[in-house]
Design an enzyme around this catalytic site. Sequence first.
Site, PDB file in Angstrom:
ATOM      1  N   ASN A   1     -15.078  37.270 -13.575  1.00  0.00           N
ATOM      2  CA  ASN A   1     -16.111  38.316 -13.421  1.00  0.00           C
ATOM      3  C   ASN A   1     -17.108  37.757 -12.314  1.00  0.00           C
ATOM      4  O   ASN A   1     -17.622  37.078 -12.459  1.00  0.00           O
ATOM      5  CB  ASN A   1     -17.010  38.030 -14.852  1.00  0.00           C
ATOM      6  CG  ASN A   1     -18.246  38.913 -14.896  1.00  0.00           C
ATOM      7  OD1 ASN A   1     -18.601  39.435 -13.937  1.00  0.00           O
ATOM      8  ND2 ASN A   1     -18.944  38.550 -16.013  1.00  0.00           N
TER       9      ASN A   1
ATOM     10  N   LYS B   1     -19.554  39.235 -11.087  1.00  0.00           N
ATOM     11  CA  LYS B   1     -21.072  39.529 -11.533  1.00  0.00           C
ATOM     12  C   LYS B   1     -21.685  40.228 -10.211  1.00  0.00           C
ATOM     13  O   LYS B   1     -20.937  41.183  -9.479  1.00  0.00           O
ATOM     14  CB  LYS B   1     -21.875  38.240 -11.769  1.00  0.00           C
ATOM     15  CG  LYS B   1     -21.125  37.561 -12.854  1.00  0.00           C
ATOM     16  CD  LYS B   1     -21.806  36.402 -13.581  1.00  0.00           C
ATOM     17  CE  LYS B   1     -21.348  35.764 -14.769  1.00  0.00           C
ATOM     18  NZ  LYS B   1     -21.934  34.699 -15.283  1.00  0.00           N
TER      19      LYS B   1
ATOM     20  N   HIS C   1     -21.429  41.774 -22.301  1.00  0.00           N
ATOM     21  CA  HIS C   1     -21.524  40.314 -21.774  1.00  0.00           C
ATOM     22  C   HIS C   1     -22.835  39.870 -21.904  1.00  0.00           C
ATOM     23  O   HIS C   1     -23.977  40.548 -22.258  1.00  0.00           O
ATOM     24  CB  HIS C   1     -21.381  40.399 -20.172  1.00  0.00           C
ATOM     25  CG  HIS C   1     -21.252  39.103 -19.421  1.00  0.00           C
ATOM     26  ND1 HIS C   1     -22.451  38.271 -19.108  1.00  0.00           N
ATOM     27  CD2 HIS C   1     -20.215  38.461 -19.162  1.00  0.00           C
ATOM     28  CE1 HIS C   1     -22.239  37.255 -18.622  1.00  0.00           C
ATOM     29  NE2 HIS C   1     -20.879  37.319 -18.677  1.00  0.00           N
TER      30      HIS C   1
ATOM     31  N   GLU D   1     -25.256  38.666 -20.263  1.00  0.00           N
ATOM     32  CA  GLU D   1     -26.190  38.930 -19.179  1.00  0.00           C
ATOM     33  C   GLU D   1     -26.619  40.545 -19.629  1.00  0.00           C
ATOM     34  O   GLU D   1     -27.891  41.029 -19.345  1.00  0.00           O
ATOM     35  CB  GLU D   1     -26.019  38.962 -17.941  1.00  0.00           C
ATOM     36  CG  GLU D   1     -25.554  37.400 -17.451  1.00  0.00           C
ATOM     37  CD  GLU D   1     -24.707  36.935 -16.733  1.00  0.00           C
ATOM     38  OE1 GLU D   1     -23.841  37.870 -16.059  1.00  0.00           O
ATOM     39  OE2 GLU D   1     -24.110  35.661 -16.567  1.00  0.00           O
TER      40      GLU D   1
ATOM     41  N   GLU E   1     -18.142  33.475 -25.225  1.00  0.00           N
ATOM     42  CA  GLU E   1     -18.826  32.898 -24.022  1.00  0.00           C
ATOM     43  C   GLU E   1     -20.350  32.188 -24.763  1.00  0.00           C
ATOM     44  O   GLU E   1     -21.260  32.950 -25.045  1.00  0.00           O
ATOM     45  CB  GLU E   1     -19.276  33.953 -23.055  1.00  0.00           C
ATOM     46  CG  GLU E   1     -18.114  34.419 -22.281  1.00  0.00           C
ATOM     47  CD  GLU E   1     -18.191  34.921 -21.086  1.00  0.00           C
ATOM     48  OE1 GLU E   1     -18.076  34.491 -20.092  1.00  0.00           O
ATOM     49  OE2 GLU E   1     -18.867  35.846 -20.785  1.00  0.00           O
TER      50      GLU E   1
ATOM     51  N   GLY F   1     -22.958  29.307 -16.485  1.00  0.00           N
ATOM     52  CA  GLY F   1     -23.469  29.222 -15.217  1.00  0.00           C
ATOM     53  C   GLY F   1     -24.422  27.901 -15.228  1.00  0.00           C
ATOM     54  O   GLY F   1     -25.349  27.812 -14.474  1.00  0.00           O
TER      55      GLY F   1
ATOM     56  N   SER G   1     -18.642  28.193 -17.536  1.00  0.00           N
ATOM     57  CA  SER G   1     -18.513  26.946 -16.901  1.00  0.00           C
ATOM     58  C   SER G   1     -17.128  26.361 -16.952  1.00  0.00           C
ATOM     59  O   SER G   1     -16.735  25.212 -16.743  1.00  0.00           O
ATOM     60  CB  SER G   1     -19.616  25.911 -17.070  1.00  0.00           C
ATOM     61  OG  SER G   1     -20.641  26.106 -16.859  1.00  0.00           O
TER      62      SER G   1
HETATM   63  P1  13P Z   1     -19.676  30.714 -15.426  1.00  0.00           P
HETATM   64  O1  13P Z   1     -18.215  30.643 -15.386  1.00  0.00           O
HETATM   65  O2  13P Z   1     -20.150  30.893 -13.955  1.00  0.00           O
HETATM   66  O3  13P Z   1     -20.411  29.793 -16.346  1.00  0.00           O
HETATM   67  O4  13P Z   1     -19.708  32.403 -15.998  1.00  0.00           O
HETATM   68  C1  13P Z   1     -19.263  32.584 -17.131  1.00  0.00           C
HETATM   69  C2  13P Z   1     -19.270  33.948 -17.347  1.00  0.00           C
HETATM   70  O5  13P Z   1     -20.280  34.483 -17.729  1.00  0.00           O
HETATM   71  C3  13P Z   1     -18.244  35.074 -17.509  1.00  0.00           C
HETATM   72  O6  13P Z   1     -18.420  36.149 -17.807  1.00  0.00           O
END
Ligand code: 13P
Length: 256
Positions: free
Chosen positions: A11, A13, A100, A102, A172, A178, A218
Amino acid sequence: MSDRRAFVAGNWKMNSDRAGAVALAEGVADLAKNEAWHCEVGIAPAFVHLDAVGRALRAKNSLVRLGAQDMYPGGNGAFTGEVSAAMLKDLGVDFVLVGHSERRHVIGEGEDVIAGKVRGVLDAGLTCVLCVGEKLDEREVGKTDAVNERQLRSALAGVSAGEAERVVIAYEPVWAIGTGKVASPADAQEAHAAVRGVLADIFDAGTAAGIRIQYGGSMKPGNAVELLAQGDIDGGLIGGAALEAESFAGICRGAE
Ligand code: 13P
């Protein structure tokens, strides 16, 4: 062990420019072809890079799947700023991320909106990667499984067992996204097993056994092997570590 084939997806982003996205896609496509990983592989660039990235993958006859990070649930029409399934399919997209964290917690999408998007993705014949997961305060008071269950039930209400073949769940934990903090393999496995239990209740045990459940938060080359070795972890949804072909490859290699 089940015969579910792991699905590892990047992803990306809101990152990169077009040239960088194309170069990253080409790097992933080359490594995937040369190394013949055992997992299915996908990448989800920003909307504005989908066309260029899709062309780059096709130019290499790549099996890497093209995904979108979001989608408007309805058909083309007067929805300023939105992107439809028809537009995505026209670019070669075959999976879409929905719900997601976010989008839930930064953009403010509610569970009704997310359920509508799941319906829209499935109606369009695309694969839906439904993201669920608890926030830190919810984990600290022992609500992980309850939060996942609520998000699963609301998003999957009305989805048939047949349609569930095109559903992938991404667990997640929000506190792990992140942050460099990763769920321990045992904690992740426990949450995944509980998710599969809810899926068995929503659909049936056989259907639940066939649904891939990705871990996200992560995941890196250094922790992927142990996570992916867990019985109910069937791949990963990768953020930061997917922004370089070599580190993404390091995770894909771990999916045996
Ligand atoms: P990270 O791997 O940067 O923690 O992000 C995970 C994520 O949100 C994938 O959709």
